[in-house]
Design a protein around this motif. Sequence first.
Motif, PDB file in Angstrom:
ATOM      1  N   THR A   1       0.861  -1.181   0.000  1.00 29.35           N
ATOM      2  CA  THR A   1       0.000   0.000   0.000  1.00 29.35           C
ATOM      3  C   THR A   1       0.899   1.234   0.000  1.00 29.35           C
ATOM      4  O   THR A   1       1.851   1.326   0.772  1.00 29.35           O
ATOM      5  N   VAL A   2       0.597   2.163  -0.899  1.00 32.22           N
ATOM      6  CA  VAL A   2       1.380   3.390  -1.044  1.00 32.22           C
ATOM      7  C   VAL A   2       0.425   4.571  -0.884  1.00 32.22           C
ATOM      8  O   VAL A   2      -0.646   4.591  -1.496  1.00 32.22           O
TER       9      VAL A   2
ATOM     10  N   HIS B   1      -4.827   9.826  -8.816  1.00 29.08           N
ATOM     11  CA  HIS B   1      -6.254  10.172  -8.936  1.00 29.08           C
ATOM     12  C   HIS B   1      -6.742   9.946 -10.363  1.00 29.08           C
ATOM     13  O   HIS B   1      -7.840   9.433 -10.575  1.00 29.08           O
ATOM     14  N   TRP B   2      -5.934  10.335 -11.343  1.00 24.41           N
ATOM     15  CA  TRP B   2      -6.302  10.141 -12.744  1.00 24.41           C
ATOM     16  C   TRP B   2      -6.496   8.659 -13.050  1.00 24.41           C
ATOM     17  O   TRP B   2      -7.491   8.261 -13.651  1.00 24.41           O
ATOM     18  N   VAL B   3      -5.560   7.818 -12.607  1.00 24.94           N
ATOM     19  CA  VAL B   3      -5.657   6.369 -12.822  1.00 24.94           C
ATOM     20  C   VAL B   3      -6.897   5.816 -12.133  1.00 24.94           C
ATOM     21  O   VAL B   3      -7.661   5.040 -12.706  1.00 24.94           O
ATOM     22  N   GLN B   4      -7.117   6.206 -10.884  1.00 24.25           N
ATOM     23  CA  GLN B   4      -8.247   5.696 -10.110  1.00 24.25           C
ATOM     24  C   GLN B   4      -9.582   6.125 -10.710  1.00 24.25           C
ATOM     25  O   GLN B   4     -10.517   5.328 -10.787  1.00 24.25           O
ATOM     26  N   THR B   5      -9.690   7.360 -11.136  1.00 25.26           N
ATOM     27  CA  THR B   5     -10.935   7.862 -11.703  1.00 25.26           C
ATOM     28  C   THR B   5     -11.248   7.180 -13.026  1.00 25.26           C
ATOM     29  O   THR B   5     -12.377   6.720 -13.250  1.00 25.26           O
ATOM     30  N   CYS B   6     -10.258   7.096 -13.879  1.00 26.19           N
ATOM     31  CA  CYS B   6     -10.471   6.508 -15.200  1.00 26.19           C
ATOM     32  C   CYS B   6     -10.846   5.034 -15.114  1.00 26.19           C
ATOM     33  O   CYS B   6     -11.658   4.547 -15.878  1.00 26.19           O
TER      34      CYS B   6
ATOM     35  N   GLY C   1     -12.622   4.392  -4.917  1.00 29.55           N
ATOM     36  CA  GLY C   1     -12.688   5.686  -5.599  1.00 29.55           C
ATOM     37  C   GLY C   1     -11.317   6.313  -5.754  1.00 29.55           C
ATOM     38  O   GLY C   1     -10.298   5.658  -5.650  1.00 29.55           O
ATOM     39  N   ALA C   2     -11.313   7.603  -5.977  1.00 31.34           N
ATOM     40  CA  ALA C   2     -10.067   8.348  -6.171  1.00 31.34           C
ATOM     41  C   ALA C   2      -9.582   8.875  -4.827  1.00 31.34           C
ATOM     42  O   ALA C   2      -9.605  10.071  -4.563  1.00 31.34           O
ATOM     43  N   ASP C   3      -9.126   7.945  -3.979  1.00 29.16           N
ATOM     44  CA  ASP C   3      -8.685   8.321  -2.636  1.00 29.16           C
ATOM     45  C   ASP C   3      -7.189   8.592  -2.554  1.00 29.16           C
ATOM     46  O   ASP C   3      -6.686   9.022  -1.526  1.00 29.16           O
ATOM     47  N   GLY C   4      -6.449   8.333  -3.638  1.00 31.47           N
ATOM     48  CA  GLY C   4      -5.013   8.590  -3.645  1.00 31.47           C
ATOM     49  C   GLY C   4      -4.177   7.493  -3.022  1.00 31.47           C
ATOM     50  O   GLY C   4      -2.957   7.565  -3.043  1.00 31.47           O
ATOM     51  N   ILE C   5      -4.819   6.477  -2.472  1.00 32.01           N
ATOM     52  CA  ILE C   5      -4.101   5.363  -1.857  1.00 32.01           C
ATOM     53  C   ILE C   5      -3.949   4.255  -2.892  1.00 32.01           C
ATOM     54  O   ILE C   5      -4.931   3.812  -3.483  1.00 32.01           O
ATOM     55  N   VAL C   6      -2.716   3.835  -3.112  1.00 36.73           N
ATOM     56  CA  VAL C   6      -2.442   2.785  -4.079  1.00 36.73           C
ATOM     57  C   VAL C   6      -2.501   1.445  -3.337  1.00 36.73           C
ATOM     58  O   VAL C   6      -1.567   1.042  -2.669  1.00 36.73           O
ATOM     59  N   GLY C   7      -3.673   0.812  -3.452  1.00 38.87           N
ATOM     60  CA  GLY C   7      -3.900  -0.507  -2.866  1.00 38.87           C
ATOM     61  C   GLY C   7      -4.073  -1.516  -3.986  1.00 38.87           C
ATOM     62  O   GLY C   7      -3.742  -1.238  -5.147  1.00 38.87           O
ATOM     63  N   PRO C   8      -4.619  -2.692  -3.681  1.00 39.01           N
ATOM     64  CA  PRO C   8      -4.740  -3.753  -4.688  1.00 39.01           C
ATOM     65  C   PRO C   8      -5.456  -3.336  -5.976  1.00 39.01           C
ATOM     66  O   PRO C   8      -5.001  -3.663  -7.070  1.00 39.01           O
ATOM     67  N   SER C   9      -6.556  -2.603  -5.866  1.00 42.12           N
ATOM     68  CA  SER C   9      -7.319  -2.204  -7.050  1.00 42.12           C
ATOM     69  C   SER C   9      -6.525  -1.240  -7.935  1.00 42.12           C
ATOM     70  O   SER C   9      -6.516  -1.357  -9.161  1.00 42.12           O
ATOM     71  N   THR C  10      -5.838  -0.294  -7.320  1.00 46.19           N
ATOM     72  CA  THR C  10      -5.050   0.672  -8.082  1.00 46.19           C
ATOM     73  C   THR C  10      -3.827   0.006  -8.702  1.00 46.19           C
ATOM     74  O   THR C  10      -3.484   0.272  -9.854  1.00 46.19           O
TER      75      THR C  10
ATOM     76  N   LEU D   1      -2.848  -0.096 -12.615  1.00 50.37           N
ATOM     77  CA  LEU D   1      -1.553   0.352 -13.125  1.00 50.37           C
ATOM     78  C   LEU D   1      -0.884  -0.709 -14.002  1.00 50.37           C
ATOM     79  O   LEU D   1      -0.232  -0.386 -14.985  1.00 50.37           O
ATOM     80  N   TYR D   2      -1.056  -1.971 -13.624  1.00 50.73           N
ATOM     81  CA  TYR D   2      -0.440  -3.050 -14.399  1.00 50.73           C
ATOM     82  C   TYR D   2      -1.293  -3.486 -15.589  1.00 50.73           C
ATOM     83  O   TYR D   2      -0.767  -4.025 -16.558  1.00 50.73           O
ATOM     84  N   ALA D   3      -2.605  -3.268 -15.518  1.00 50.80           N
ATOM     85  CA  ALA D   3      -3.501  -3.663 -16.612  1.00 50.80           C
ATOM     86  C   ALA D   3      -4.567  -2.592 -16.801  1.00 50.80           C
ATOM     87  O   ALA D   3      -5.739  -2.808 -16.505  1.00 50.80           O
ATOM     88  N   PRO D   4      -4.168  -1.423 -17.292  1.00 45.44           N
ATOM     89  CA  PRO D   4      -5.126  -0.327 -17.428  1.00 45.44           C
ATOM     90  C   PRO D   4      -6.143  -0.585 -18.519  1.00 45.44           C
ATOM     91  O   PRO D   4      -5.893  -1.323 -19.467  1.00 45.44           O
TER      92      PRO D   4
END
Length: 125
Positions: A48-49, A90-95, A101-110, A114-117
Amino acid sequence: MRTRTHRLALVCGTAVLATAGLVTGAPAASAAAAETHCNIIDDSARPTVSPGDTGDAVRQVQCLINQYSKYSYWVEVDGGYGPQTLEGVHWVQTCNATTGGADGIVGPSTWSALYAPKTACALSS
């Protein structure tokens, strides 16, 4: 002849420095160097980042944002999760409509995004 030789040496020297990553400042030069796979941390290591974090996991996120966006949305790969990285996350999460949601926390979903946009999310250059 001497001037032309010096000019050629200067151009060649600059090209070598840029290729080695020693000339910085232009996102396009950094983006070209980042075009290869982001291998700062192992692809399976997905901690988690969050904003304010530093280190290799943040560098991986930054590199993946650059790779993901095809360099239309460029983030400095400096290992510090600051405002520029937050905007990219936020851009990655929103798209990708990631979980949480776009919480800025890079967890499993984000990380997954990132690896499979989604193809539709990648910006064209």
